[in-house]
Design a protein around this motif. Structure first.
Motif, PDB file in Angstrom:
ATOM      1  N   PRO A  20      -2.943   1.166   7.673  1.00  0.00           N
ATOM      2  CA  PRO A  20      -2.469   2.494   8.094  1.00  0.00           C
ATOM      3  C   PRO A  20      -2.004   3.367   6.933  1.00  0.00           C
ATOM      4  O   PRO A  20      -2.172   4.601   6.972  1.00  0.00           O
ATOM      5  CB  PRO A  20      -1.317   2.172   9.053  1.00  0.00           C
ATOM      6  CG  PRO A  20      -1.629   0.800   9.569  1.00  0.00           C
ATOM      7  CD  PRO A  20      -2.285   0.082   8.423  1.00  0.00           C
ATOM      8  N   ASP A  21      -1.425   2.757   5.892  1.00  0.00           N
ATOM      9  CA  ASP A  21      -0.957   3.554   4.760  1.00  0.00           C
ATOM     10  C   ASP A  21      -2.112   4.022   3.886  1.00  0.00           C
ATOM     11  O   ASP A  21      -1.970   4.992   3.144  1.00  0.00           O
ATOM     12  CB  ASP A  21       0.045   2.745   3.934  1.00  0.00           C
ATOM     13  CG  ASP A  21       1.345   2.534   4.687  1.00  0.00           C
ATOM     14  OD1 ASP A  21       1.933   3.526   5.137  1.00  0.00           O
ATOM     15  OD2 ASP A  21       1.749   1.361   4.862  1.00  0.00           O
ATOM     16  N   PHE A  22      -3.246   3.331   3.954  1.00  0.00           N
ATOM     17  CA  PHE A  22      -4.465   3.816   3.304  1.00  0.00           C
ATOM     18  C   PHE A  22      -5.008   5.018   4.080  1.00  0.00           C
ATOM     19  O   PHE A  22      -5.310   6.071   3.509  1.00  0.00           O
ATOM     20  CB  PHE A  22      -5.504   2.693   3.253  1.00  0.00           C
ATOM     21  CG  PHE A  22      -6.830   3.077   2.637  1.00  0.00           C
ATOM     22  CD1 PHE A  22      -7.105   2.798   1.320  1.00  0.00           C
ATOM     23  CD2 PHE A  22      -7.810   3.709   3.395  1.00  0.00           C
ATOM     24  CE1 PHE A  22      -8.324   3.149   0.750  1.00  0.00           C
ATOM     25  CE2 PHE A  22      -9.027   4.065   2.848  1.00  0.00           C
ATOM     26  CZ  PHE A  22      -9.288   3.779   1.521  1.00  0.00           C
ATOM     27  N   LEU A  23      -5.106   4.866   5.382  1.00  0.00           N
ATOM     28  CA  LEU A  23      -5.702   5.901   6.219  1.00  0.00           C
ATOM     29  C   LEU A  23      -4.849   7.158   6.306  1.00  0.00           C
ATOM     30  O   LEU A  23      -5.367   8.262   6.474  1.00  0.00           O
ATOM     31  CB  LEU A  23      -5.955   5.345   7.623  1.00  0.00           C
ATOM     32  CG  LEU A  23      -6.978   4.208   7.705  1.00  0.00           C
ATOM     33  CD1 LEU A  23      -6.992   3.620   9.103  1.00  0.00           C
ATOM     34  CD2 LEU A  23      -8.371   4.703   7.321  1.00  0.00           C
ATOM     35  N   VAL A  55       3.693  -3.361  -6.003  1.00  0.00           N
ATOM     36  CA  VAL A  55       4.731  -2.553  -6.650  1.00  0.00           C
ATOM     37  C   VAL A  55       6.098  -2.987  -6.134  1.00  0.00           C
ATOM     38  O   VAL A  55       6.342  -2.973  -4.924  1.00  0.00           O
ATOM     39  CB  VAL A  55       4.507  -1.058  -6.363  1.00  0.00           C
ATOM     40  CG1 VAL A  55       5.610  -0.227  -6.977  1.00  0.00           C
ATOM     41  CG2 VAL A  55       3.148  -0.621  -6.898  1.00  0.00           C
ATOM     42  N   PRO A  56       7.015  -3.416  -7.019  1.00  0.00           N
ATOM     43  CA  PRO A  56       8.327  -3.848  -6.542  1.00  0.00           C
ATOM     44  C   PRO A  56       9.088  -2.714  -5.853  1.00  0.00           C
ATOM     45  O   PRO A  56       8.963  -1.548  -6.230  1.00  0.00           O
ATOM     46  CB  PRO A  56       9.045  -4.286  -7.825  1.00  0.00           C
ATOM     47  CG  PRO A  56       7.976  -4.475  -8.846  1.00  0.00           C
ATOM     48  CD  PRO A  56       6.889  -3.530  -8.479  1.00  0.00           C
ATOM     49  N   ALA A  57       9.856  -3.049  -4.863  1.00  0.00           N
ATOM     50  CA  ALA A  57      10.727  -2.071  -4.222  1.00  0.00           C
ATOM     51  C   ALA A  57      11.871  -1.728  -5.173  1.00  0.00           C
ATOM     52  O   ALA A  57      12.170  -2.482  -6.109  1.00  0.00           O
ATOM     53  CB  ALA A  57      11.275  -2.643  -2.919  1.00  0.00           C
ATOM     54  N   MET A 109       0.828  -1.202   0.000  1.00  0.00           N
ATOM     55  CA  MET A 109       0.000   0.000   0.000  1.00  0.00           C
ATOM     56  C   MET A 109       0.865   1.257   0.000  1.00  0.00           C
ATOM     57  O   MET A 109       0.610   2.201  -0.740  1.00  0.00           O
ATOM     58  CB  MET A 109      -0.918  -0.015   1.227  1.00  0.00           C
ATOM     59  CG  MET A 109      -1.902   1.118   1.283  1.00  0.00           C
ATOM     60  SD  MET A 109      -3.286   0.914   0.149  1.00  0.00           S
ATOM     61  CE  MET A 109      -4.190  -0.409   0.976  1.00  0.00           C
ATOM     62  N   ALA A 110       1.915   1.247   0.810  1.00  0.00           N
ATOM     63  CA  ALA A 110       2.777   2.423   0.892  1.00  0.00           C
ATOM     64  C   ALA A 110       3.471   2.686  -0.438  1.00  0.00           C
ATOM     65  O   ALA A 110       3.620   3.840  -0.853  1.00  0.00           O
ATOM     66  CB  ALA A 110       3.805   2.238   2.005  1.00  0.00           C
ATOM     67  N   ARG A 111       3.889   1.636  -1.128  1.00  0.00           N
ATOM     68  CA  ARG A 111       4.563   1.817  -2.415  1.00  0.00           C
ATOM     69  C   ARG A 111       3.604   2.365  -3.462  1.00  0.00           C
ATOM     70  O   ARG A 111       3.972   3.210  -4.283  1.00  0.00           O
ATOM     71  CB  ARG A 111       5.167   0.493  -2.878  1.00  0.00           C
ATOM     72  CG  ARG A 111       6.300  -0.015  -1.999  1.00  0.00           C
ATOM     73  CD  ARG A 111       6.734  -1.395  -2.449  1.00  0.00           C
ATOM     74  NE  ARG A 111       7.726  -1.967  -1.543  1.00  0.00           N
ATOM     75  CZ  ARG A 111       8.150  -3.214  -1.600  1.00  0.00           C
ATOM     76  NH1 ARG A 111       7.677  -4.035  -2.525  1.00  0.00           N
ATOM     77  NH2 ARG A 111       9.050  -3.651  -0.749  1.00  0.00           N
ATOM     78  N   ILE A 112       2.378   1.867  -3.448  1.00  0.00           N
ATOM     79  CA  ILE A 112       1.389   2.317  -4.428  1.00  0.00           C
ATOM     80  C   ILE A 112       1.063   3.785  -4.215  1.00  0.00           C
ATOM     81  O   ILE A 112       1.049   4.585  -5.159  1.00  0.00           O
ATOM     82  CB  ILE A 112       0.116   1.452  -4.339  1.00  0.00           C
ATOM     83  CG1 ILE A 112       0.419   0.010  -4.764  1.00  0.00           C
ATOM     84  CG2 ILE A 112      -0.989   2.031  -5.215  1.00  0.00           C
ATOM     85  CD1 ILE A 112      -0.711  -0.957  -4.486  1.00  0.00           C
ATOM     86  N   THR A 113       0.800   4.175  -2.983  1.00  0.00           N
ATOM     87  CA  THR A 113       0.449   5.571  -2.710  1.00  0.00           C
ATOM     88  C   THR A 113       1.644   6.495  -2.929  1.00  0.00           C
ATOM     89  O   THR A 113       1.475   7.641  -3.356  1.00  0.00           O
ATOM     90  CB  THR A 113      -0.110   5.734  -1.294  1.00  0.00           C
ATOM     91  OG1 THR A 113       0.829   5.237  -0.337  1.00  0.00           O
ATOM     92  CG2 THR A 113      -1.425   4.976  -1.146  1.00  0.00           C
ATOM     93  N   ALA A 150      -8.016   5.116  -6.110  1.00  0.00           N
ATOM     94  CA  ALA A 150      -8.880   4.041  -5.623  1.00  0.00           C
ATOM     95  C   ALA A 150      -8.118   2.726  -5.763  1.00  0.00           C
ATOM     96  O   ALA A 150      -7.702   2.364  -6.870  1.00  0.00           O
ATOM     97  CB  ALA A 150     -10.176   3.980  -6.418  1.00  0.00           C
ATOM     98  N   ILE A 151      -7.901   2.048  -4.659  1.00  0.00           N
ATOM     99  CA  ILE A 151      -7.292   0.714  -4.671  1.00  0.00           C
ATOM    100  C   ILE A 151      -8.419  -0.281  -4.472  1.00  0.00           C
ATOM    101  O   ILE A 151      -8.966  -0.406  -3.378  1.00  0.00           O
ATOM    102  CB  ILE A 151      -6.217   0.589  -3.581  1.00  0.00           C
ATOM    103  CG1 ILE A 151      -5.081   1.575  -3.847  1.00  0.00           C
ATOM    104  CG2 ILE A 151      -5.682  -0.844  -3.521  1.00  0.00           C
ATOM    105  CD1 ILE A 151      -3.990   1.564  -2.792  1.00  0.00           C
TER     106      ILE A 151
END
Length: 332
Positions: free
Chosen positions: A37-40, A157-159, A1-5, A17-18
Motif C-alpha cells: 500500500p505504501d508503494f501504491l 530504514v531505521p525508525a 516502504m513507508a520510511r523509504i518513501t 525505484a525500489i
C-alpha cells in the motif's frame, strides 16, 4: 516502504525505484513489492522494477507500469537472445548493475538500455572508478548506453531513535539518493522518467542536495544550446562549443574541477571558480568518425542532512554527465 518513501519525499526526490532482489520471492515481485500500500499510495513517482538476480550477475529493471517480471526471472539462465526478446516485448528498461563487482552483469550489453556507473556513495573501494572504465569501453564500441546511479542500499530504514541492525547496515551511508540520478523529463510522470533514462537525458550527483550537472553543445556558435545529453548528430567538421553548467546546490565557496572525457581519454581539464556556474570548451568532432564527450565534476562534497555519513565516504566526486554523441549509428 513507508520510511523509504518518506525519506525520498523529505529530500525533495521526485521519483524512486525500489528494486528488491527478485530471488527472495521466486520472481513474484508483482504480488510483493508492487502491491505494498505504501508503494501504491506514495506521493513520490514510483517506478516498477526489481533487481534481476541470476547466476550471471545482477541487473535492474525499470518500468512506468507493471510488466511480466516472472517470465524474466524464469529466463534468468536462458540464452541472451531470448532474454532480450522478452525485455523488448514487455517494454522493460533493463540496466546492468555494478559491472565491476563480483556479481557483475554477465550478459550481453546489447540487451540493456543503461549501466550503473555510480554504485553507492562509497568511492574508496575503486568500484565506481572501475565501472566508469567499463562504461567507456561500451561507449567506444558504439553502444550509446545511458550511465546511471544506484545506491545499492540493502537495508530497512531505521525508525527515529532505532539502532541500526544487521538489516540496516548500509543505512548510515548508502540510502535514498546516494547518488541521485537526475532526468530531463518532458512531464511529471513515470513514463517521462523512464523515457528520459532510456534516451540518456541523465546526469548523476552525489546526493539530492549536490549541484545538478547539465551538459550542452552549441553547434552553430550562436550561444544557444543545440544538443543535450543523449543527443546524437552527424559532425560537420566545424568547431563545437560545449557548456558545462552546475545548477543549484550549496553556495560555491570553493572551486569545482571539470574533467572532460572524449572517447575514453581525458580531453581537457577546466575549473569552475567560486561564484561561477559554467565552464566552456571547444573541440572539433571528426567527420564520419564516432566520438562522444562526457564530463566529471569533483570538488567540495555537499552535506545530505538526512544521511550525513554519506559525505564522509563519498570522496570528492560531485557529479557526472551522460555523453553527447557524434556519428553514432543510432540516433535518439
Amino acid at each position: 516502504m513507508a520510511r523509504i518513501t518518506a525519506l525520498a519525499q523529505a529530500a525533495g526526490v521526485d521519483y524512486l525505484a525500489i528494486t528488491d532482489h527478485d530471488n527472495h520471492v521466486g520472481g513474484d515481485v508483482a504480488h510483493n513489492t508492487w502491491v505494498d500500500p505504501d508503494f501504491l499510495n506514495s506521493r513520490v513517482i514510483m517506478l516498477y522494477g526489481a533487481e534481476w538476480t541470476t547466476q550471471r550477475g545482477h541487473g535492474n529493471t525499470f518500468s512506468a507500469r507493471p510488466y511480466d517480471h516472472q517470465t524474466l526471472y524464469d529466463l534468468r539462465d536462458d540464452a541472451d537472445v531470448r532474454i532480450g526478446e522478452h525485455v523488448r516485448q514487455e517494454g522493460i528498461h533493463l540496466s546492468a548493475n555494478h559491472p565491476a563487482a563480483a556479481d557483475h552483469f554477465g550478459f550481453s550489453y546489447d540487451i540493456v538500455n543503461s549501466i550503473e556507473v555510480w554504485q553507492s556513495a562509497i568511492w574508496a573501494n575503486g568500484a565506481n572508478a572501475s565501472a566508469l572504465l567499463i562504461w567507456d569501453d561500451m561507449l567506444k564500441s558504439g553502444r550509446d548506453l545511458t550511465g546511471r546511479g544506484g545506491s545499492d542500499s540493502h537495508h530497512g530504514v531505521p525508525a527515529p531513535g532505532e539502532t541500526p541492525s544487521s538489516n540496516s547496515y548500509q543505512a548510515p551511508a548508502n540510502n535514498v539518493g546516494t547518488p541521485t540520478t537526475w532526468v530531463f523529463a518532458t512531464d511529471r510522470s513515470a513514463e517521462a522518467v523512464v523515457d528520459a533514462l532510456t534516451n540518456g537525458r541523465v546526469s548523476v550527483s552525489a546526493n539530492p542536495y549536490a549541484p545538478r550537472l547539465e551538459f550542452y553543445a552549441d553547434l552553430d556558435g550562436d550561444g544557444e544550446a543545440d544538443m543535450m545529453m543523449g543527443d546524437n548528430v552527424a559532425a560537420s567538421g566545424e568547431p563545437v562549443t560545449f557548456h558545462v553548467d552546475l545548477v543549484d546546490g550549496p553556495p560555491r565557496l570553493l572551486p569545482y574541477f571539470v574533467r572532460v572525457v572524449a572517447d575514453g581519454a581525458e580531453l581537457t581539464a577546466l575549473t569552475i571558480l567560486p561564484g561561477q556556474s559554467r565552464a566552456v570548451f571547444t573541440d572539433t568532432p571528426p567527420v564520419g568518425q564516432r566520438r562522444y564527450y562526457r564530463v566529471e565534476v569533483t570538488g567540495p562534497p555537499t552535506l545530505y542532512p538526512q544521511v550525513p555519513l554519506s559525505i564522509a565516504v563519498g570522496g570528492t566526486m560531485v557529479a557526472l554527465s551522460n555523453p553527447l554523441y557524434f556519428n553514432f549509428s543510432s540516433a535518439h
